[in-house]
Design a protein around this motif. Structure first.
Motif, mmCIF file in Angstrom:
data_model
loop_
_atom_site.group_PDB
_atom_site.id
_atom_site.type_symbol
_atom_site.label_atom_id
_atom_site.label_comp_id
_atom_site.label_asym_id
_atom_site.label_seq_id
_atom_site.Cartn_x
_atom_site.Cartn_y
_atom_site.Cartn_z
ATOM 1 N N ILE A 137 63.151 71.848 27.366
ATOM 2 C CA ILE A 137 63.127 70.746 28.319
ATOM 3 C C ILE A 137 62.978 71.307 29.731
ATOM 4 O O ILE A 137 63.591 72.328 30.075
ATOM 5 N N GLY A 138 62.165 70.638 30.537
ATOM 6 C CA GLY A 138 62.038 70.995 31.950
ATOM 7 C C GLY A 138 61.899 69.747 32.787
ATOM 8 O O GLY A 138 61.459 68.698 32.300
ATOM 9 N N THR A 139 62.271 69.849 34.049
ATOM 10 C CA THR A 139 62.186 68.686 34.931
ATOM 11 C C THR A 139 61.900 69.126 36.357
ATOM 12 O O THR A 139 62.130 70.283 36.731
ATOM 13 N N SER A 140 61.367 68.204 37.161
ATOM 14 C CA SER A 140 61.067 68.479 38.560
ATOM 15 C C SER A 140 60.800 67.149 39.254
ATOM 16 O O SER A 140 60.663 66.108 38.597
ATOM 17 N N SER A 141 60.728 67.174 40.593
ATOM 18 C CA SER A 141 60.446 65.947 41.342
ATOM 19 C C SER A 141 59.730 66.273 42.645
ATOM 20 O O SER A 141 59.719 67.424 43.097
ATOM 21 N N ARG A 142 59.147 65.243 43.246
ATOM 22 C CA ARG A 142 58.521 65.351 44.547
ATOM 23 C C ARG A 142 58.796 64.095 45.366
ATOM 24 O O ARG A 142 58.921 62.993 44.823
ATOM 25 N N ARG A 143 58.858 64.292 46.684
ATOM 26 C CA ARG A 143 58.988 63.186 47.629
ATOM 27 C C ARG A 143 57.665 63.028 48.368
ATOM 28 O O ARG A 143 57.053 64.016 48.791
ATOM 29 N N VAL A 144 57.240 61.793 48.522
ATOM 30 C CA VAL A 144 55.965 61.494 49.165
ATOM 31 C C VAL A 144 56.202 60.521 50.307
ATOM 32 O O VAL A 144 56.859 59.483 50.132
ATOM 33 N N ALA A 145 55.699 60.847 51.485
ATOM 34 C CA ALA A 145 55.807 59.958 52.641
ATOM 35 C C ALA A 145 54.599 59.027 52.666
ATOM 36 O O ALA A 145 53.467 59.479 52.797
ATOM 37 N N LEU A 146 54.877 57.728 52.531
ATOM 38 C CA LEU A 146 53.826 56.718 52.585
ATOM 39 C C LEU A 146 54.080 55.802 53.778
ATOM 40 O O LEU A 146 55.178 55.788 54.353
ATOM 41 N N ASP A 147 53.091 55.022 54.133
ATOM 42 C CA ASP A 147 53.231 54.127 55.280
ATOM 43 C C ASP A 147 54.398 53.175 55.119
ATOM 44 O O ASP A 147 55.082 52.837 56.085
ATOM 45 N N GLY A 148 54.659 52.731 53.897
ATOM 46 C CA GLY A 148 55.758 51.804 53.665
ATOM 47 C C GLY A 148 57.106 52.469 53.485
ATOM 48 O O GLY A 148 58.104 51.790 53.255
ATOM 49 N N GLY A 149 57.152 53.785 53.584
ATOM 50 C CA GLY A 149 58.396 54.517 53.400
ATOM 51 C C GLY A 149 58.253 55.566 52.309
ATOM 52 O O GLY A 149 57.257 55.587 51.570
ATOM 53 N N PRO A 150 59.229 56.456 52.187
ATOM 54 C CA PRO A 150 59.138 57.531 51.198
ATOM 55 C C PRO A 150 59.324 57.015 49.774
ATOM 56 O O PRO A 150 60.050 56.053 49.539
ATOM 57 N N VAL A 151 58.643 57.655 48.842
ATOM 58 C CA VAL A 151 58.838 57.377 47.429
ATOM 59 C C VAL A 151 59.081 58.688 46.700
ATOM 60 O O VAL A 151 58.736 59.771 47.201
ATOM 61 N N THR A 152 59.667 58.586 45.524
ATOM 62 C CA THR A 152 59.987 59.751 44.713
ATOM 63 C C THR A 152 59.256 59.666 43.388
ATOM 64 O O THR A 152 59.157 58.592 42.786
ATOM 65 N N VAL A 153 58.747 60.787 42.950
ATOM 66 C CA VAL A 153 58.140 60.930 41.627
ATOM 67 C C VAL A 153 58.905 62.025 40.896
ATOM 68 O O VAL A 153 59.123 63.111 41.446
ATOM 69 N N GLY A 154 59.332 61.750 39.672
ATOM 70 C CA GLY A 154 60.036 62.752 38.880
ATOM 71 C C GLY A 154 59.412 62.890 37.504
ATOM 72 O O GLY A 154 58.842 61.929 36.966
ATOM 73 N N ALA A 155 59.509 64.087 36.936
ATOM 74 C CA ALA A 155 58.951 64.340 35.605
ATOM 75 C C ALA A 155 59.962 65.071 34.744
ATOM 76 O O ALA A 155 60.747 65.889 35.232
ATOM 77 N N LEU A 156 59.935 64.759 33.459
ATOM 78 C CA LEU A 156 60.692 65.502 32.454
ATOM 79 C C LEU A 156 59.760 65.769 31.292
ATOM 80 O O LEU A 156 59.014 64.879 30.867
ATOM 81 N N VAL A 157 59.789 67.004 30.761
ATOM 82 C CA VAL A 157 58.881 67.390 29.685
ATOM 83 C C VAL A 157 59.654 67.978 28.511
ATOM 84 O O VAL A 157 60.707 68.582 28.669
ATOM 85 N N GLN A 158 59.083 67.764 27.329
ATOM 86 C CA GLN A 158 59.485 68.454 26.103
ATOM 87 C C GLN A 158 58.280 69.291 25.705
ATOM 88 O O GLN A 158 57.302 68.782 25.171
ATOM 89 N N ALA A 159 58.334 70.595 26.003
ATOM 90 C CA ALA A 159 57.154 71.463 25.903
ATOM 91 C C ALA A 159 57.140 72.203 24.580
ATOM 92 O O ALA A 159 58.093 72.897 24.231
ATOM 93 N N ASN A 160 56.014 72.080 23.868
ATOM 94 C CA ASN A 160 55.902 72.688 22.541
ATOM 95 C C ASN A 160 54.425 72.814 22.178
ATOM 96 O O ASN A 160 53.958 72.236 21.212
ATOM 97 N N PHE A 161 53.668 73.593 22.974
ATOM 98 C CA PHE A 161 52.218 73.614 22.787
ATOM 99 C C PHE A 161 51.669 75.019 22.998
ATOM 100 O O PHE A 161 52.303 75.882 23.613
ATOM 101 N N SER A 162 50.461 75.231 22.488
ATOM 102 C CA SER A 162 49.857 76.555 22.534
ATOM 103 C C SER A 162 49.037 76.745 23.806
ATOM 104 O O SER A 162 48.751 75.805 24.540
ATOM 105 N N GLY A 163 48.651 77.990 24.038
ATOM 106 C CA GLY A 163 47.876 78.353 25.213
ATOM 107 C C GLY A 163 48.366 79.661 25.791
ATOM 108 O O GLY A 163 49.159 80.383 25.174
#
Length: 347
Positions: free
Chosen positions: A186-212
């Motif tokens: 499991i992994g997680t992270s987030s970002r804050r974005v400044a928009l004209d209407g005010g800041p917003v937050t985007v967050g992600a969580l992953v269950q990683a199990n893939f090749s490469g």
């Protein structure tokens, strides 16, 4: 020390603690999906130290308890080699009506039934529910045919969900997963974005199990180079589940655009997108229903936030995982930090 800079117990560290910084946007206070207000995460971990390495991870939007109509949401299928219970109704209606539960492939159906129990208790007068449960196949390290996940395990993850920094690596639904040649989870992270209407937050969580091939800030890190002389066996294909949460006001169509970017982010860390990899992204918004959605031409910084947060969440899922030996004596190794300098990391 900031929470998102701290190392975990056992000496494992998140990407930023190693000097691996993805993108220029600032993170939220925890650098986690829980930086989106009202989004909770819970885990149940099943690990017997031998043949069983699996579990449950639950993403619980608190607003579902007070929003009977659900939250705007979208699912994007990068490759449909997987089992995502409940996805077609989200495709049809653009609405998330349940927490998101992640587990192992053969435990999906028991987990869906357990999530149904939770929803029926939450809404005692309801007559129909759409539980959403995703999976990856942890059978390389765990005896997946035992189907050990019970209703209690799922309910514990749901009821124990909190808004703090979620545990990462070998925990919950990531206990037995591998990715990019190494032990992952499991992994997680987030970002804050400044928009004209005010800041917003985007967050992600992953269950990683893939090749490469593990790729850190554009630098390939093949397992053969990071672990020279170590006998390496990698399961073919497998999958990735990505959950994106935001407090930006977005409708289902626009959330679908975010979900597609989430799958694109896998390519940044070296995903092979193989035949057997079921790659899915789920995106939802917790914004109040009365707010008008952001116009499409305002979404570029939000797209950047999705790409960066998913990329860093994927790196955290690998960097925070510990070497694990499982069923059949197979071993998946944790990334050796002292060999990451080529990507600008600090060991």
């Amino acid at each position: 020390m900031d929470n998102h800079l701290s190392a975990s117990a056992g000496g494992r560290a998140r990407a930023r603690s190693l000097g691996v910084v993805v993108g220029a946007l600032p993170t939220g206070p925890l650098n986690a999906i829980t930086d989106v207000e009202g989004v909770l995460v819970g885990h149940t971990t099943l690990d017997d130290g031998a043949d069983l390495h699996t579990g449950v991870t639950a993403v619980v939007p608190r607003r579902l308890a007070t929003a009977p109509a659900g939250l705007p949401a979208a699912v994007h299928t990068g490759n449909g080699f997987g089992k995502l219970v409940g996805s077609t109704q989200i495709d049809e209606l653009g609405v998330l009506q349940s927490p998101i539960v992640l587990t192992a492939t053969l435990s999906v159906f028991r987990a869906a039934d357990a999530l149904l129990t939770y929803l029926m208790e939450l809404h005692p007068d309801g007559l129909s529910f759409n539980p959403l449960v995703g999976e990856t196949n942890d059978g390389f390290l765990s005896d997946i045919r035992r189907r050990p996940v019970t209703e209690r395990h799922v309910l514990d993850a749901l009821r124990g969900a909190s808004g703090g920094l979620p545990a990462e690596g070998c925990v919950g639904a990531g206990t037995g997963t591998t990715a990019l040649g190494f032990k992952a989870g499991i992994g997680t992270s987030s970002r804050r974005v400044a928009l004209d209407g005010g800041p917003v937050t985007v967050g992600a969580l992953v269950q990683a199990n893939f090749s490469g091939v593990l790729t850190v800030r554009g630098v390939p890190m093949p397992v053969e180079e990071l672990l020279p002389g170590v006998r390496h066996e990698e399961p073919p294909g497998n999958s990735c589940m990505i959950v994106v949460a935001t407090d930006a006001p977005l409708d289902a169509r626009r959330l679908g655009r975010l979900a597609r970017r989430a799958i694109f982010a896998m390519g940044r860390v070296g995903a092979a997108y193989s035949h057997g990899s079921g790659d899915y992204a789920i995106a939802f918004s917790t914004a109040p229903a009365h707010l008008p959605p952001l116009p499409d031409d305002a979404l570029n910084p939000v797209f950047a936030a999705v790409l960066d947060s998913v990329e860093e969440a994927l790196l955290n899922s690998v960097f925070m995982a510990t070497t694990t030996t499982g069923v059949g004596g197979r071993t998946s190794y944790g990334v050796p930090y002292d060999r990451l300098q080529g990507a600008g990391a600090r060991p």
